[in-house]
Motif scaffolding. Structure first.
Motif, short mmCIF file in Angstrom:
data_model
loop_
_atom_site.label_atom_id
_atom_site.label_comp_id
_atom_site.label_asym_id
_atom_site.label_seq_id
_atom_site.Cartn_x
_atom_site.Cartn_y
_atom_site.Cartn_z
N ASP A 293 -9.54 -9.69 -1.82
CA ASP A 293 -9.86 -9.27 -3.12
C ASP A 293 -9.51 -11.03 -3.94
O ASP A 293 -8.40 -11.46 -4.01
CB ASP A 293 -8.64 -8.43 -4.11
N GLY A 294 -10.88 -11.31 -3.83
CA GLY A 294 -10.82 -12.94 -4.27
C GLY A 294 -9.95 -13.89 -3.41
O GLY A 294 -10.50 -13.87 -2.29
N ARG A 295 -9.02 -14.61 -3.76
CA ARG A 295 -8.42 -15.27 -2.78
C ARG A 295 -7.21 -14.91 -1.81
O ARG A 295 -6.70 -15.37 -1.33
CB ARG A 295 -7.60 -16.47 -3.85
N PHE A 296 -7.16 -13.32 -2.15
CA PHE A 296 -6.27 -12.53 -1.20
C PHE A 296 -6.84 -11.74 -0.24
O PHE A 296 -7.86 -11.02 -0.63
CB PHE A 296 -5.32 -11.72 -2.39
N THR A 297 -6.40 -11.67 0.83
CA THR A 297 -6.81 -11.06 1.92
C THR A 297 -5.50 -10.22 2.53
O THR A 297 -4.68 -10.82 2.93
CB THR A 297 -7.52 -11.76 3.08
N ALA A 298 -5.79 -8.86 2.70
CA ALA A 298 -4.49 -8.12 3.43
C ALA A 298 -5.34 -7.45 4.68
O ALA A 298 -6.41 -6.91 4.67
CB ALA A 298 -4.20 -7.07 2.37
N GLN A 299 -4.29 -7.33 5.60
CA GLN A 299 -4.61 -6.62 6.89
C GLN A 299 -3.65 -5.88 7.36
O GLN A 299 -2.49 -6.24 7.06
CB GLN A 299 -4.96 -8.03 8.01
N LEU A 300 -4.14 -4.84 8.12
CA LEU A 300 -3.03 -4.07 8.74
C LEU A 300 -3.24 -3.92 10.20
O LEU A 300 -4.35 -4.04 10.89
CB LEU A 300 -3.37 -2.52 8.39
N ASN A 301 -2.03 -4.24 11.00
CA ASN A 301 -2.17 -4.03 12.57
C ASN A 301 -1.24 -2.87 12.74
O ASN A 301 -0.06 -3.06 12.92
CB ASN A 301 -1.69 -5.35 13.05
N ARG A 302 -2.02 -1.61 13.05
CA ARG A 302 -1.07 -0.55 13.42
C ARG A 302 -0.49 -0.62 14.84
O ARG A 302 0.73 -0.15 15.04
CB ARG A 302 -1.93 0.57 13.41
N ALA A 303 -1.07 -1.18 15.54
CA ALA A 303 -0.44 -1.37 17.17
C ALA A 303 0.73 -2.21 17.01
O ALA A 303 1.71 -1.50 17.65
CB ALA A 303 -1.41 -1.86 18.13
N SER A 304 0.88 -3.18 16.37
CA SER A 304 1.86 -3.95 16.21
C SER A 304 2.78 -3.70 14.98
O SER A 304 4.06 -4.02 14.64
CB SER A 304 1.74 -5.69 16.08
N GLN A 305 2.54 -2.71 14.16
CA GLN A 305 3.15 -2.18 13.04
C GLN A 305 3.65 -3.22 12.01
O GLN A 305 4.77 -3.57 11.65
CB GLN A 305 4.39 -1.62 13.39
N TYR A 306 2.52 -3.92 11.56
CA TYR A 306 2.87 -5.04 10.62
C TYR A 306 1.43 -5.03 9.65
O TYR A 306 0.32 -4.79 9.88
CB TYR A 306 3.08 -6.47 11.00
N ILE A 307 1.88 -5.53 8.64
CA ILE A 307 0.70 -5.82 7.66
C ILE A 307 0.95 -7.35 7.18
O ILE A 307 2.14 -7.85 7.32
CB ILE A 307 0.63 -5.01 6.19
N SER B 92 -7.17 0.11 6.52
CA SER B 92 -6.93 -0.01 7.98
C SER B 92 -8.16 -1.34 8.37
O SER B 92 -7.72 -1.96 9.17
CB SER B 92 -7.65 1.03 8.58
N SER B 93 -9.22 -1.15 7.66
CA SER B 93 -10.28 -2.22 8.37
C SER B 93 -9.79 -3.66 7.64
O SER B 93 -10.71 -4.62 7.73
CB SER B 93 -11.45 -1.91 7.65
N GLY B 94 -8.84 -3.72 6.89
CA GLY B 94 -8.51 -5.04 6.30
C GLY B 94 -9.54 -4.89 4.59
O GLY B 94 -10.43 -4.65 4.64
N ASN B 95 -8.93 -5.79 3.55
CA ASN B 95 -9.47 -5.82 2.74
C ASN B 95 -9.23 -7.04 1.67
O ASN B 95 -8.18 -7.84 1.89
CB ASN B 95 -9.31 -4.83 1.61
#
Lengths: 114, 110
Positions: B57-71, B52-55
Protein backbone atom coordinates in the motif's frame (compact mmCIF):
# COMPACT_ATOMS: atom_id res chain seq x y z
CA UNK A 1 -18.65 11.55 13.50
CA UNK A 2 -19.53 7.92 12.84
CA UNK A 3 -16.53 6.32 14.52
CA UNK A 4 -16.33 4.53 17.86
CA UNK A 5 -16.89 6.91 20.73
CA UNK A 6 -15.97 6.45 24.36
CA UNK A 7 -16.95 8.37 27.43
CA UNK A 8 -15.43 9.80 29.54
CA UNK A 9 -12.04 10.58 27.98
CA UNK A 10 -10.41 10.80 31.39
CA UNK A 11 -11.41 9.54 34.81
CA UNK A 12 -9.57 10.25 38.04
CA UNK A 13 -10.84 8.52 41.13
CA UNK A 14 -9.74 7.36 44.54
CA UNK A 15 -8.83 3.77 45.22
CA UNK A 16 -11.84 1.72 46.25
CA UNK A 17 -14.36 3.66 44.18
CA UNK A 18 -16.42 2.16 41.38
CA UNK A 19 -16.14 3.50 37.85
CA UNK A 20 -18.13 2.91 34.69
CA UNK A 21 -17.10 3.60 31.11
CA UNK A 22 -19.28 3.72 28.04
CA UNK A 23 -18.56 2.75 24.46
CA UNK A 24 -20.69 3.46 21.40
CA UNK A 25 -19.51 1.36 18.47
CA UNK A 26 -19.88 2.10 14.78
CA UNK A 27 -23.59 1.58 14.18
CA UNK A 28 -23.48 -1.36 11.78
CA UNK A 29 -20.80 -3.24 13.75
CA UNK A 30 -22.04 -6.33 15.60
CA UNK A 31 -18.81 -7.06 17.41
CA UNK A 32 -17.50 -5.01 20.26
CA UNK A 33 -14.24 -5.45 22.16
CA UNK A 34 -12.75 -4.01 25.33
CA UNK A 35 -8.98 -3.75 25.82
CA UNK A 36 -6.69 -2.35 28.47
CA UNK A 37 -3.39 -0.72 27.59
CA UNK A 38 -0.57 0.37 29.87
CA UNK A 39 2.47 2.43 28.95
CA UNK A 40 4.88 0.66 26.64
CA UNK A 41 2.58 -2.29 26.03
CA UNK A 42 0.15 -3.23 23.32
CA UNK A 43 -3.56 -3.41 24.10
CA UNK A 44 -4.55 -6.46 26.16
CA UNK A 45 -7.83 -8.14 25.34
CA UNK A 46 -10.43 -8.05 28.12
CA UNK A 47 -13.73 -9.17 26.62
CA UNK A 48 -15.77 -9.33 23.44
CA UNK A 49 -19.44 -9.17 22.50
CA UNK A 50 -21.29 -10.31 19.45
CA UNK A 51 -24.49 -8.31 19.52
CA UNK A 52 -25.65 -8.51 23.16
CA UNK A 53 -23.89 -11.81 23.92
CA UNK A 54 -20.61 -11.72 25.80
CA UNK A 55 -18.77 -14.53 24.07
CA UNK A 56 -15.32 -14.36 25.54
CA UNK A 57 -13.61 -13.01 28.63
CA UNK A 58 -9.90 -12.86 29.32
CA UNK A 59 -8.38 -14.36 32.44
CA UNK A 60 -7.22 -10.79 33.06
CA UNK A 61 -10.79 -9.82 33.78
CA UNK A 62 -11.10 -10.28 37.55
CA UNK A 63 -14.47 -10.48 39.27
CA UNK A 64 -14.24 -6.73 39.95
CA UNK A 65 -14.72 -6.12 36.24
CA UNK A 66 -18.04 -6.50 34.49
CA UNK A 67 -19.13 -5.56 31.00
CA UNK A 68 -22.55 -5.37 29.43
CA UNK A 69 -24.06 -4.69 26.06
CA UNK A 70 -27.75 -4.93 26.89
CA UNK A 71 -29.29 -4.06 23.54
CA UNK A 72 -26.44 -4.99 21.28
CA UNK A 73 -25.51 -1.39 20.68
CA UNK A 74 -23.52 0.56 23.29
CA UNK A 75 -21.52 -1.21 25.97
CA UNK A 76 -20.44 -0.38 29.51
CA UNK A 77 -17.41 -1.56 31.43
CA UNK A 78 -17.59 -1.29 35.20
CA UNK A 79 -14.71 -1.68 37.61
CA UNK A 80 -15.66 -2.11 41.25
CA UNK A 81 -13.40 -1.34 44.21
CA UNK A 82 -10.70 0.12 41.99
CA UNK A 83 -7.05 -0.58 42.75
CA UNK A 84 -3.88 1.27 41.81
CA UNK A 85 -3.09 -1.40 39.24
CA UNK A 86 -6.29 -0.57 37.37
CA UNK A 87 -4.74 2.68 36.14
CA UNK A 88 -4.55 2.30 32.37
CA UNK A 89 -6.12 3.32 29.09
CA UNK A 90 -9.32 1.39 28.43
CA UNK A 91 -9.97 1.01 24.73
CA UNK A 92 -13.11 -0.08 22.98
CA UNK A 93 -13.15 -1.38 19.43
CA UNK A 94 -15.80 -2.64 17.06
CA UNK A 95 -15.84 -4.65 13.87
CA UNK A 96 -18.23 -6.13 11.37
CA UNK A 97 -19.60 -9.60 11.93
CA UNK A 98 -18.14 -10.94 8.71
CA UNK A 99 -15.09 -13.15 8.76
CA UNK A 100 -12.18 -11.75 10.68
CA UNK A 101 -12.01 -8.11 9.83
CA UNK A 102 -10.00 -5.28 11.28
CA UNK A 103 -11.16 -3.43 14.35
CA UNK A 104 -11.86 0.25 14.69
CA UNK A 105 -10.87 1.79 17.98
CA UNK A 106 -12.29 4.60 20.02
CA UNK A 107 -10.12 7.28 21.61
CA UNK A 108 -10.09 5.39 24.89
CA UNK A 109 -10.80 6.29 28.51
CA UNK A 110 -7.74 7.04 30.58
CA UNK A 111 -8.25 5.91 34.18
CA UNK A 112 -6.05 7.22 36.97
CA UNK A 113 -6.40 5.80 40.46
CA UNK A 114 -5.16 8.05 43.26
CA UNK B 1 7.01 -17.75 25.02
CA UNK B 2 4.70 -14.79 24.43
CA UNK B 3 1.99 -15.20 21.81
CA UNK B 4 3.12 -12.21 19.76
CA UNK B 5 6.59 -10.72 20.01
CA UNK B 6 8.11 -7.59 18.57
CA UNK B 7 11.38 -5.76 18.99
CA UNK B 8 10.32 -2.70 21.01
CA UNK B 9 12.99 -0.51 19.40
CA UNK B 10 13.25 2.40 19.18
CA UNK B 11 14.29 2.39 15.58
CA UNK B 12 15.81 5.79 14.79
CA UNK B 13 16.14 6.31 11.06
CA UNK B 14 16.79 9.35 8.85
CA UNK B 15 14.13 10.65 6.50
CA UNK B 16 14.09 8.74 3.25
CA UNK B 17 15.45 5.54 4.76
CA UNK B 18 13.90 2.11 4.37
CA UNK B 19 13.07 0.34 7.60
CA UNK B 20 11.66 -3.11 8.31
CA UNK B 21 10.01 -4.61 11.38
CA UNK B 22 9.34 -8.23 12.14
CA UNK B 23 6.74 -9.77 14.39
CA UNK B 24 6.72 -13.41 15.46
CA UNK B 25 3.70 -15.36 16.65
CA UNK B 26 3.58 -18.63 18.52
CA UNK B 27 0.25 -20.15 17.53
CA UNK B 28 0.46 -21.93 14.19
CA UNK B 29 -3.34 -21.86 13.95
CA UNK B 30 -3.32 -18.07 13.64
CA UNK B 31 -5.42 -17.00 10.72
CA UNK B 32 -5.49 -13.24 10.41
CA UNK B 33 -2.77 -10.69 10.74
CA UNK B 34 -2.72 -6.92 10.83
CA UNK B 35 -0.42 -4.01 11.34
CA UNK B 36 -1.76 -1.09 13.35
CA UNK B 37 -0.15 2.27 13.94
CA UNK B 38 -0.44 4.08 17.25
CA UNK B 39 0.64 7.64 17.84
CA UNK B 40 1.58 8.74 21.34
CA UNK B 41 -1.50 8.82 23.61
CA UNK B 42 -3.82 8.05 20.72
CA UNK B 43 -5.85 5.02 19.77
CA UNK B 44 -4.47 2.31 17.45
CA UNK B 45 -5.42 2.74 13.81
CA UNK B 46 -5.38 0.05 11.17
CA UNK B 47 -2.43 0.43 8.83
CA UNK B 48 -2.93 -2.67 6.74
CA UNK B 49 -4.09 -6.26 6.77
CA UNK B 50 -1.48 -8.88 5.94
CA UNK B 51 -2.39 -11.38 3.25
CA UNK B 52 -0.74 -14.70 2.53
CA UNK B 53 0.57 -13.50 -0.80
CA UNK B 54 1.93 -10.29 0.67
CA UNK B 55 0.49 -6.89 -0.02
CA UNK B 56 1.58 -3.36 -0.70
CA UNK B 57 0.00 0.00 0.00
CA UNK B 58 2.05 2.88 -1.28
CA UNK B 59 5.31 2.98 0.66
CA UNK B 60 4.23 0.12 2.95
CA UNK B 61 4.68 -3.58 2.23
CA UNK B 62 3.49 -6.37 4.49
CA UNK B 63 4.48 -10.00 4.21
CA UNK B 64 3.54 -13.22 5.96
CA UNK B 65 5.79 -16.22 6.44
CA UNK B 66 3.66 -19.04 7.83
CA UNK B 67 6.50 -21.56 7.90
CA UNK B 68 8.58 -19.40 10.20
CA UNK B 69 5.55 -17.80 11.86
CA UNK B 70 6.35 -14.19 11.36
CA UNK B 71 4.99 -11.16 9.60
CA UNK B 72 6.95 -8.17 8.44
CA UNK B 73 6.35 -4.54 7.63
CA UNK B 74 8.60 -2.61 5.28
CA UNK B 75 8.43 1.17 5.05
CA UNK B 76 10.19 2.80 2.13
CA UNK B 77 11.18 6.46 1.85
CA UNK B 78 10.40 7.16 5.52
CA UNK B 79 8.65 10.42 6.34
CA UNK B 80 8.75 12.34 9.61
CA UNK B 81 5.03 11.59 9.92
CA UNK B 82 5.77 7.85 10.01
CA UNK B 83 7.11 8.28 13.55
CA UNK B 84 4.81 6.16 15.70
CA UNK B 85 4.52 2.77 17.38
CA UNK B 86 3.69 -0.08 15.04
CA UNK B 87 1.60 -2.86 16.56
CA UNK B 88 1.45 -6.36 15.16
CA UNK B 89 -1.93 -8.05 15.69
CA UNK B 90 -2.78 -11.72 15.34
CA UNK B 91 -6.15 -13.44 15.47
CA UNK B 92 -6.11 -17.17 16.06
CA UNK B 93 -9.61 -18.01 15.02
CA UNK B 94 -13.06 -16.87 14.06
CA UNK B 95 -14.42 -14.43 16.62
CA UNK B 96 -11.70 -15.02 19.15
CA UNK B 97 -9.63 -12.41 20.76
CA UNK B 98 -7.03 -10.43 18.90
CA UNK B 99 -3.57 -10.58 20.40
CA UNK B 100 -1.48 -7.45 20.12
CA UNK B 101 2.27 -7.35 20.25
CA UNK B 102 3.97 -4.78 22.48
CA UNK B 103 4.72 -2.58 19.49
CA UNK B 104 7.85 -1.30 17.80
CA UNK B 105 8.64 2.36 18.17
CA UNK B 106 9.88 4.19 15.09
CA UNK B 107 11.39 7.66 15.09
CA UNK B 108 12.13 9.21 11.72
CA UNK B 109 14.70 11.96 12.12
CA UNK B 110 15.15 15.05 9.92
Amino acid sequence: DTGVSQDPRHKITKRGQNVTFRCDPISEHNRLYWYRQTLGQGPEFLTYFQNEAQLEKSRLLSDRFSAERPKGSFSTLEIQRTEQGDSAMYLCASSLDRGIGPQHFGDGTRLSIL
Amino acid sequence: RKEVEQDPGPFNVPEGATVAFNCTYSNSASQSFFWYRQDCRKEPKLLMSVYSSGNEDGRFTAQLNRASQYISLLIRDSKLSDSATYLCVVNIGYGQNFVFGPGTRLSVLP
